[in-house]
Write a protein that holds these residues in place. Structure first.
Motif, PDB file in Angstrom:
ATOM      1  N   ALA A 101       0.858  -1.184   0.000  1.00  0.00           N
ATOM      2  CA  ALA A 101       0.000   0.000   0.000  1.00  0.00           C
ATOM      3  C   ALA A 101       0.892   1.232   0.000  1.00  0.00           C
ATOM      4  CB  ALA A 101      -0.919   0.013   1.218  1.00  0.00           C
ATOM      5  N   LEU A 102       0.421   2.299  -0.611  1.00  0.00           N
ATOM      6  CA  LEU A 102       1.180   3.548  -0.678  1.00  0.00           C
ATOM      7  C   LEU A 102       0.289   4.704  -0.239  1.00  0.00           C
ATOM      8  CD1 LEU A 102       3.043   3.153  -4.100  1.00  0.00           C
ATOM      9  CD2 LEU A 102       4.020   2.904  -1.817  1.00  0.00           C
ATOM     10  N   ASN A 103       0.936   5.749   0.244  1.00  0.00           N
ATOM     11  CA  ASN A 103       0.224   6.937   0.718  1.00  0.00           C
ATOM     12  C   ASN A 103       0.535   8.108  -0.205  1.00  0.00           C
ATOM     13  OD1 ASN A 103      -0.298   5.250   2.897  1.00  0.00           O
ATOM     14  ND2 ASN A 103       1.310   6.145   4.157  1.00  0.00           N
ATOM     15  N   GLY A 104      -0.488   8.611  -0.875  1.00  0.00           N
ATOM     16  CA  GLY A 104      -0.308   9.758  -1.755  1.00  0.00           C
ATOM     17  C   GLY A 104      -0.384  11.056  -0.981  1.00  0.00           C
ATOM     18  N   GLN A 105       0.506  11.977  -1.339  1.00  0.00           N
ATOM     19  CA  GLN A 105       0.569  13.270  -0.664  1.00  0.00           C
ATOM     20  C   GLN A 105       0.578  14.395  -1.691  1.00  0.00           C
ATOM     21  OE1 GLN A 105       3.731  11.239   2.502  1.00  0.00           O
ATOM     22  NE2 GLN A 105       4.085  13.362   1.854  1.00  0.00           N
ATOM     23  N   ASN A 106      -0.179  15.434  -1.438  1.00  0.00           N
ATOM     24  CA  ASN A 106      -0.121  16.680  -2.206  1.00  0.00           C
ATOM     25  C   ASN A 106      -0.869  17.743  -1.402  1.00  0.00           C
ATOM     26  OD1 ASN A 106      -2.870  16.137  -2.713  1.00  0.00           O
ATOM     27  ND2 ASN A 106      -2.479  15.362  -4.775  1.00  0.00           N
ATOM     28  N   ALA A 107      -1.220  18.853  -2.031  1.00  0.00           N
ATOM     29  CA  ALA A 107      -1.875  19.931  -1.286  1.00  0.00           C
ATOM     30  C   ALA A 107      -3.256  19.522  -0.790  1.00  0.00           C
ATOM     31  CB  ALA A 107      -1.979  21.174  -2.168  1.00  0.00           C
ATOM     32  N   GLN A 108      -3.901  18.569  -1.483  1.00  0.00           N
ATOM     33  CA  GLN A 108      -5.208  18.082  -1.035  1.00  0.00           C
ATOM     34  C   GLN A 108      -5.053  17.059   0.075  1.00  0.00           C
ATOM     35  OE1 GLN A 108      -7.501  16.108  -4.073  1.00  0.00           O
ATOM     36  NE2 GLN A 108      -9.175  15.610  -2.690  1.00  0.00           N
ATOM     37  N   TYR A 109      -4.139  16.114  -0.121  1.00  0.00           N
ATOM     38  CA  TYR A 109      -3.868  15.074   0.869  1.00  0.00           C
ATOM     39  C   TYR A 109      -2.584  15.466   1.604  1.00  0.00           C
ATOM     40  CZ  TYR A 109      -7.230  12.409  -1.912  1.00  0.00           C
ATOM     41  OH  TYR A 109      -8.354  11.986  -2.580  1.00  0.00           O
ATOM     42  N   ALA A 203       1.712  23.455   1.762  1.00  0.00           N
ATOM     43  CA  ALA A 203       1.658  22.005   1.915  1.00  0.00           C
ATOM     44  C   ALA A 203       1.743  21.339   0.545  1.00  0.00           C
ATOM     45  CB  ALA A 203       0.369  21.599   2.617  1.00  0.00           C
ATOM     46  N   GLY A 204       2.019  20.041   0.553  1.00  0.00           N
ATOM     47  CA  GLY A 204       2.127  19.308  -0.710  1.00  0.00           C
ATOM     48  C   GLY A 204       3.297  19.752  -1.556  1.00  0.00           C
ATOM     49  N   VAL A 205       4.397  20.101  -0.905  1.00  0.00           N
ATOM     50  CA  VAL A 205       5.511  20.731  -1.623  1.00  0.00           C
ATOM     51  C   VAL A 205       6.265  19.756  -2.521  1.00  0.00           C
ATOM     52  CG1 VAL A 205       5.779  22.589   0.054  1.00  0.00           C
ATOM     53  CG2 VAL A 205       7.027  20.441   0.390  1.00  0.00           C
ATOM     54  N   ILE A 206       6.231  18.465  -2.222  1.00  0.00           N
ATOM     55  CA  ILE A 206       6.922  17.509  -3.098  1.00  0.00           C
ATOM     56  C   ILE A 206       6.232  17.457  -4.453  1.00  0.00           C
ATOM     57  CG2 ILE A 206       7.485  15.076  -3.453  1.00  0.00           C
ATOM     58  CD1 ILE A 206       7.874  14.816  -0.456  1.00  0.00           C
ATOM     59  N   ALA A 207       4.906  17.333  -4.459  1.00  0.00           N
ATOM     60  CA  ALA A 207       4.168  17.276  -5.718  1.00  0.00           C
ATOM     61  C   ALA A 207       4.368  18.554  -6.526  1.00  0.00           C
ATOM     62  CB  ALA A 207       2.685  17.044  -5.449  1.00  0.00           C
ATOM     63  N   THR A 208       4.207  19.701  -5.878  1.00  0.00           N
ATOM     64  CA  THR A 208       4.260  20.974  -6.591  1.00  0.00           C
ATOM     65  C   THR A 208       5.656  21.313  -7.083  1.00  0.00           C
ATOM     66  OG1 THR A 208       2.387  21.805  -5.313  1.00  0.00           O
ATOM     67  CG2 THR A 208       3.785  23.447  -6.406  1.00  0.00           C
ATOM     68  N   HIS A 209       6.653  21.198  -6.223  1.00  0.00           N
ATOM     69  CA  HIS A 209       7.981  21.711  -6.561  1.00  0.00           C
ATOM     70  C   HIS A 209       8.942  20.660  -7.103  1.00  0.00           C
ATOM     71  CE1 HIS A 209       7.062  25.646  -4.881  1.00  0.00           C
ATOM     72  NE2 HIS A 209       6.511  25.016  -3.852  1.00  0.00           N
ATOM     73  N   LEU A 210       8.712  19.383  -6.785  1.00  0.00           N
ATOM     74  CA  LEU A 210       9.627  18.348  -7.274  1.00  0.00           C
ATOM     75  C   LEU A 210       9.017  17.537  -8.418  1.00  0.00           C
ATOM     76  CD1 LEU A 210      11.250  17.089  -3.944  1.00  0.00           C
ATOM     77  CD2 LEU A 210      11.875  19.023  -5.420  1.00  0.00           C
ATOM     78  N   LEU A 211       7.748  17.184  -8.313  1.00  0.00           N
ATOM     79  CA  LEU A 211       7.099  16.467  -9.407  1.00  0.00           C
ATOM     80  C   LEU A 211       6.542  17.416 -10.455  1.00  0.00           C
ATOM     81  CD1 LEU A 211       5.239  13.629  -7.452  1.00  0.00           C
ATOM     82  CD2 LEU A 211       7.514  13.599  -8.475  1.00  0.00           C
ATOM     83  N   PRO A 274     -10.900  16.074  14.351  1.00  0.00           N
ATOM     84  CA  PRO A 274     -11.838  16.081  13.224  1.00  0.00           C
ATOM     85  C   PRO A 274     -11.314  16.774  11.976  1.00  0.00           C
ATOM     86  CG  PRO A 274     -12.953  16.659  15.267  1.00  0.00           C
ATOM     87  CD  PRO A 274     -11.479  16.698  15.554  1.00  0.00           C
ATOM     88  N   THR A 275     -10.250  17.583  12.101  1.00  0.00           N
ATOM     89  CA  THR A 275      -9.788  18.369  10.952  1.00  0.00           C
ATOM     90  C   THR A 275      -8.353  18.088  10.519  1.00  0.00           C
ATOM     91  OG1 THR A 275      -9.143  20.188  12.433  1.00  0.00           O
ATOM     92  CG2 THR A 275     -11.368  20.265  11.501  1.00  0.00           C
ATOM     93  N   VAL A 276      -7.638  17.230  11.233  1.00  0.00           N
ATOM     94  CA  VAL A 276      -6.261  16.908  10.826  1.00  0.00           C
ATOM     95  C   VAL A 276      -6.295  16.294   9.431  1.00  0.00           C
ATOM     96  CG1 VAL A 276      -4.307  15.379  11.269  1.00  0.00           C
ATOM     97  CG2 VAL A 276      -5.341  16.634  13.147  1.00  0.00           C
ATOM     98  N   PRO A 277      -5.490  16.808   8.493  1.00  0.00           N
ATOM     99  CA  PRO A 277      -5.493  16.261   7.134  1.00  0.00           C
ATOM    100  C   PRO A 277      -5.017  14.811   7.117  1.00  0.00           C
ATOM    101  CG  PRO A 277      -4.423  18.413   7.196  1.00  0.00           C
ATOM    102  CD  PRO A 277      -4.603  17.982   8.612  1.00  0.00           C
ATOM    103  N   LEU A 278      -5.553  14.054   6.176  1.00  0.00           N
ATOM    104  CA  LEU A 278      -5.151  12.669   5.987  1.00  0.00           C
ATOM    105  C   LEU A 278      -4.620  12.483   4.561  1.00  0.00           C
ATOM    106  CD1 LEU A 278      -8.184  10.834   7.641  1.00  0.00           C
ATOM    107  CD2 LEU A 278      -5.964  11.365   8.684  1.00  0.00           C
ATOM    108  N   VAL A 279      -3.672  11.569   4.414  1.00  0.00           N
ATOM    109  CA  VAL A 279      -3.119  11.297   3.093  1.00  0.00           C
ATOM    110  C   VAL A 279      -4.061  10.380   2.321  1.00  0.00           C
ATOM    111  CG1 VAL A 279      -0.735  11.673   3.798  1.00  0.00           C
ATOM    112  CG2 VAL A 279      -1.737   9.382   4.003  1.00  0.00           C
ATOM    113  N   ASN A 280      -3.700  10.106   1.074  1.00  0.00           N
ATOM    114  CA  ASN A 280      -4.498   9.258   0.193  1.00  0.00           C
ATOM    115  C   ASN A 280      -4.024   7.813   0.341  1.00  0.00           C
ATOM    116  OD1 ASN A 280      -6.093   8.244  -1.848  1.00  0.00           O
ATOM    117  ND2 ASN A 280      -4.913   9.139  -3.512  1.00  0.00           N
ATOM    118  N   PHE A 281      -4.682   7.065   1.215  1.00  0.00           N
ATOM    119  CA  PHE A 281      -4.281   5.684   1.482  1.00  0.00           C
ATOM    120  C   PHE A 281      -4.773   4.785   0.350  1.00  0.00           C
ATOM    121  CE2 PHE A 281      -4.797   7.556   5.794  1.00  0.00           C
ATOM    122  CZ  PHE A 281      -3.500   7.393   6.256  1.00  0.00           C
ATOM    123  N   ARG A 282      -3.843   4.154  -0.360  1.00  0.00           N
ATOM    124  CA  ARG A 282      -4.211   3.326  -1.511  1.00  0.00           C
ATOM    125  C   ARG A 282      -3.467   1.997  -1.489  1.00  0.00           C
ATOM    126  NH1 ARG A 282      -5.207   6.736  -5.959  1.00  0.00           N
ATOM    127  NH2 ARG A 282      -5.274   4.896  -7.303  1.00  0.00           N
TER     128      ARG A 282
END
Length: 321
Positions: A101-109, A203-211, A274-282
């Protein structure tokens, strides 16, 4: 209610499943940030028990320690091993850590992000010239922080300094002004923000600035099993993955019901849970070609940075269970 029916049926069937097979003990390395949530869901909601698995958490607060435990045979699984650490060990010792399983991260997750102490004038990452920055621990985390800073035109030593710090000290260090900014993870970032110790830059700096795409998925961590476990006990590994899949599905369809586990296990206040962000668990089996392409690019960038020693195909250390 329809989306939750399979989970309800699984729970009702659990006693029969557990009786049909011997209980297997599985030791799981856990890095206690919010990406470890599926482990606690599977343990507390009976998904491991339904599969005849008695899971025990082995808290390890740095990815290199998790890798060492996997190599030494001290654990059979890792709840949220940083994928660059997994790529690095697999490039040297194939089949050490296989992700199911992998966890997706970006500004949404949201997971990784830059924050600054409340009084700091920075409004963007580019404004961190002269800043004393702390980083989440481990080579992969600090290298990602450096790479994002470089992508924003900042040079270490000239424009900023950076030091690894254990997650437990981030909020206090920012509140005390010991550091000006942090490359930190959830739920620490939200805790620091709500405590008035920091404010979020991005937030989500890897997706935005590296990917290069804000909507990309940075597959930066995930659930991994040791190759030894998969070889010696393939049926148990499959059952473990089934429990993990049920946990991910419950988080996806009814996150509110499991958010209290953030309070119980991750030092998150009941107010923040109730508001802590969660990653995209896949699960790996649910990833598309675009997801795997993003994953490969992420690892290739780490090879260019020297974080991962040799180029490695990501398909060689993922398994669709």
């Amino acid at each position: 209610m329809l989306a939750r029916r399979p989970l309800l049926l699984a729970a009702l069937a659990a006693p029969a499943i557990a009786r049909a097979q011997p209980v297997e003990r599985v030791r799981v390395a856990v890095f206690n940030v919010s990406s470890a949530l599926p482990y606690y869901v599977a343990a507390e909601r009976g998904f491991f028990a339904a599969q005849g698995i008695e899971a025990s958490a082995v808290p390890l607060q740095a990815a290199p320690l998790i890798v060492q435990a996997m190599v030494a045979g001290d654990v059979e699984a890792a709840a949220n091993l940083v994928t660059l650490e997994g790529a690095n060990i697999n490039a040297r010792r194939a089949n050490t850590a296989i992700y199911v399983a992998l966890n997706g991260q970006n500004a949404q997750y949201r997971m990784e992000q830059f924050v600054v102490r409340t009084a700091h004038p920075a409004q963007s990452i580019r404004d961190l010239r002269g800043a004393r920055i702390l980083s989440a621990p481990g080579p992969a985390n600090i290298s990602a922080a450096r790479a994002v800073l470089a992508a924003n035109g900042l040079v270490e030593g000239r424009d900023y300094t950076i030091q690894e710090q254990q997650m437990g000290v981030h909020v206090g260090a920012l509140a005390a002004g010991t550091f000006d900014a942090a490359y930190t993870l959830e739920p620490v970032a939200t805790i620091a923000e709500r405590a008035g110790a920091a404010r979020r830059l991005e937030a989500g700096v890897i997706a935005t600035h590296l990917l290069g795409r804000a909507e990309a998925q940075a597959w930066a961590a995930g659930c991994a099993l040791t190759g030894r476990f998969l070889t010696e006990k393939p049926a148990v590994a499959t059952r473990f993955a089934a429990a993990w899949s049920a946990a991910c599905e419950l988080i996806r369809t009814d996150a509110a019901s499991v958010r209290p586990l953030l309070v119980q296990h991750m030092q998150t206040s009941a107010e923040l849970a109730p508001t802590v962000p969660l990653v995209n668990f896949r699960m790996v089996r649910d990833l598309g070609e675009g997801d795997l392409a993003d994953f490969q690019r992420f690892v290739d960038l780490a090879v260019q940075q020297g974080v991962v020693r040799d180029r490695i195909e990501v398909r060689s250390f993922v398994r669709a269970l």
